[in-house]
Design a protein around this motif. Structure first.
Motif, PDB file in Angstrom:
ATOM      1  N   ALA A  26       0.817  -1.208   0.000  1.00 25.34           N
ATOM      2  CA  ALA A  26       0.000   0.000   0.000  1.00 25.34           C
ATOM      3  C   ALA A  26       0.852   1.260   0.000  1.00 25.34           C
ATOM      4  CB  ALA A  26      -0.940   0.001   1.196  1.00 25.34           C
ATOM      5  N   ALA A  27       2.119   1.146   0.420  1.00 28.10           N
ATOM      6  CA  ALA A  27       2.990   2.319   0.403  1.00 28.10           C
ATOM      7  C   ALA A  27       3.306   2.664  -1.046  1.00 28.10           C
ATOM      8  CB  ALA A  27       4.272   2.040   1.177  1.00 28.10           C
ATOM      9  N   ILE A  28       2.945   3.865  -1.442  1.00 29.12           N
ATOM     10  CA  ILE A  28       3.121   4.270  -2.834  1.00 29.12           C
ATOM     11  C   ILE A  28       4.578   4.638  -3.125  1.00 29.12           C
ATOM     12  CG2 ILE A  28       2.323   5.836  -4.627  1.00 29.12           C
ATOM     13  CD1 ILE A  28       0.227   3.844  -3.498  1.00 29.12           C
ATOM     14  N   GLN A  32      13.216   4.740  -0.251  1.00 31.23           N
ATOM     15  CA  GLN A  32      14.135   5.881  -0.203  1.00 31.23           C
ATOM     16  C   GLN A  32      13.421   7.227  -0.326  1.00 31.23           C
ATOM     17  OE1 GLN A  32      14.026   3.520  -2.474  1.00 31.23           O
ATOM     18  NE2 GLN A  32      14.142   4.307  -4.581  1.00 31.23           N
ATOM     19  N   ARG A  33      12.178   7.223  -0.752  1.00 35.15           N
ATOM     20  CA  ARG A  33      11.445   8.481  -0.914  1.00 35.15           C
ATOM     21  C   ARG A  33      10.472   8.739   0.229  1.00 35.15           C
ATOM     22  NH1 ARG A  33       7.738  10.300  -6.165  1.00 35.15           N
ATOM     23  NH2 ARG A  33       7.409  12.445  -5.485  1.00 35.15           N
ATOM     24  N   GLN A  34      10.218   7.737   1.033  1.00 35.41           N
ATOM     25  CA  GLN A  34       9.257   7.881   2.114  1.00 35.41           C
ATOM     26  C   GLN A  34       9.757   8.854   3.185  1.00 35.41           C
ATOM     27  OE1 GLN A  34       8.392   3.970   3.612  1.00 35.41           O
ATOM     28  NE2 GLN A  34       7.843   3.170   1.597  1.00 35.41           N
ATOM     29  N   LEU A  35       8.798   9.500   3.830  1.00 37.79           N
ATOM     30  CA  LEU A  35       9.146  10.402   4.929  1.00 37.79           C
ATOM     31  C   LEU A  35       9.758   9.605   6.081  1.00 37.79           C
ATOM     32  CD1 LEU A  35       5.969  12.692   5.080  1.00 37.79           C
ATOM     33  CD2 LEU A  35       8.230  13.303   4.203  1.00 37.79           C
ATOM     34  N   PRO A  36      10.614  10.246   6.875  1.00 39.18           N
ATOM     35  CA  PRO A  36      11.191   9.561   8.034  1.00 39.18           C
ATOM     36  C   PRO A  36      10.090   9.059   8.968  1.00 39.18           C
ATOM     37  CG  PRO A  36      12.353  11.600   7.599  1.00 39.18           C
ATOM     38  CD  PRO A  36      11.156  11.606   6.707  1.00 39.18           C
ATOM     39  N   ILE A  40       6.302  10.737  10.396  1.00 42.25           N
ATOM     40  CA  ILE A  40       4.998  10.069  10.291  1.00 42.25           C
ATOM     41  C   ILE A  40       4.397   9.841  11.671  1.00 42.25           C
ATOM     42  CG2 ILE A  40       3.852   7.933   9.594  1.00 42.25           C
ATOM     43  CD1 ILE A  40       5.854   7.772   7.274  1.00 42.25           C
ATOM     44  N   SER A  41       5.218   9.383  12.620  1.00 52.52           N
ATOM     45  CA  SER A  41       4.699   9.125  13.970  1.00 52.52           C
ATOM     46  C   SER A  41       4.274  10.426  14.653  1.00 52.52           C
ATOM     47  CB  SER A  41       5.756   8.401  14.814  1.00 52.52           C
ATOM     48  OG  SER A  41       6.919   9.196  14.948  1.00 52.52           O
ATOM     49  N   SER A  71       3.678   7.772   1.762  1.00 54.75           N
ATOM     50  CA  SER A  71       4.690   7.099   2.579  1.00 54.75           C
ATOM     51  C   SER A  71       4.077   6.039   3.484  1.00 54.75           C
ATOM     52  CB  SER A  71       5.454   8.117   3.436  1.00 54.75           C
ATOM     53  OG  SER A  71       6.164   9.030   2.632  1.00 54.75           O
ATOM     54  N   ASP A  72       2.895   6.350   4.016  1.00 53.18           N
ATOM     55  CA  ASP A  72       2.264   5.440   4.975  1.00 53.18           C
ATOM     56  C   ASP A  72       0.742   5.570   4.865  1.00 53.18           C
ATOM     57  OD1 ASP A  72       1.284   4.018   7.117  1.00 53.18           O
ATOM     58  OD2 ASP A  72       2.758   4.770   8.546  1.00 53.18           O
ATOM     59  N   PRO A  73       0.076   4.560   4.336  1.00 53.45           N
ATOM     60  CA  PRO A  73      -1.384   4.623   4.151  1.00 53.45           C
ATOM     61  C   PRO A  73      -2.157   4.829   5.444  1.00 53.45           C
ATOM     62  CG  PRO A  73      -0.448   2.767   2.969  1.00 53.45           C
ATOM     63  CD  PRO A  73       0.641   3.314   3.824  1.00 53.45           C
ATOM     64  N   THR A  74      -1.553   4.469   6.581  1.00 53.60           N
ATOM     65  CA  THR A  74      -2.276   4.621   7.847  1.00 53.60           C
ATOM     66  C   THR A  74      -2.423   6.084   8.252  1.00 53.60           C
ATOM     67  OG1 THR A  74      -0.257   4.362   9.182  1.00 53.60           O
ATOM     68  CG2 THR A  74      -1.474   2.363   8.637  1.00 53.60           C
TER      69      THR A  74
END
Length: 204
Positions: A26-28, A32-36, A40-41, A71-74
């Motif tokens: 589900a992570a698009i 390497q491109r996702q937010l830290p 996200i937390s 970065s995170d579908p949640t």
């Protein structure tokens, strides 16, 4: 008993594996491109902080929403909560919706289920302005059937009205053309009068 325990363990392991794989798929964004993870937390802990960071909305908020969602579908839950928050300004709302629309378009290429989840979440806000903004951002009127039938119907009618206008397809156009045709008869009569005038002039 050992058989049952083994079966339960296998089922639990399968469930965990399924959860991990679904989250990964589900992570698009690629890793390497996702937010830290800390970013996200932090957002999940206090979604409203996004409104404080970007009080005027705009491109920066659009980018942050897109990056969070991709970065995170949640993070979708928190983003949708902001759309329901009365503290969210219209400019911020439009930016959040635009960011989610970008995520949905990307997800449509790799994870259609996530794209559908975003659209359903938008529709379930029950906010006509949010739904209209999403339609405008995606160019998709299908969501109107879920949450904004009235607005979508008007939008759908707008296109055909423009297309049919030249042929008199709409009621308004037919009336106008009819009114123009009715007065055309008197000019024909007048034209005859002018013709007779010409005839009377020619002997002179």
């Amino acid at each position: 008993m050992s058989v049952i325990r083994n079966a339960l363990r296998m089922a639990a392991a399968a469930a965990i594996a399924a959860t991990i794989s679904s989250a990964a798929s589900a992570a698009i964004y690629p890793p390497q491109r996702q937010l830290p993870a800390t970013v996200i937390s932090d957002f999940k802990a206090a979604p409203n902080s996004l409104l404080q960071q970007y009080p005027t909305g705009g491109p920066q908020l659009i980018s942050r929403v897109r990056d969070l969602g991709a970065s995170d579908p949640t993070t979708l839950t928190g983003l949708i909560a902001l759309l329901k928050d009365r503290a969210t300004t219209p400019d911020q709302m439009r930016a959040i919706v635009a960011g989610l629309a970008q995520v949905a378009r990307m997800a449509a290429q790799s994870d259609q289920a996530y794209a559908n989840e975003i659209q359903a979440a938008i529709a379930n806000t029950g906010n006509a302005d949010v739904i209209a903004a999403y339609q405008a951002a995606t160019g998709d009127v299908a969501i109107a059937a879920t949450g904004g039938g009235g607005g979508g119907g008007g939008s759908g009618a707008g296109g055909p009205t423009g297309n049919n206008f030249p042929t008199g397809g709409t009621g308004g156009a037919a009336v106008r053309f009819g009114n123009n045709n009715n007065p055309n008869n008197p000019p024909n009569t007048v034209g005859g009068g002018v013709g007779s005038t010409n005839n009377s002039v020619s002997p002179r």
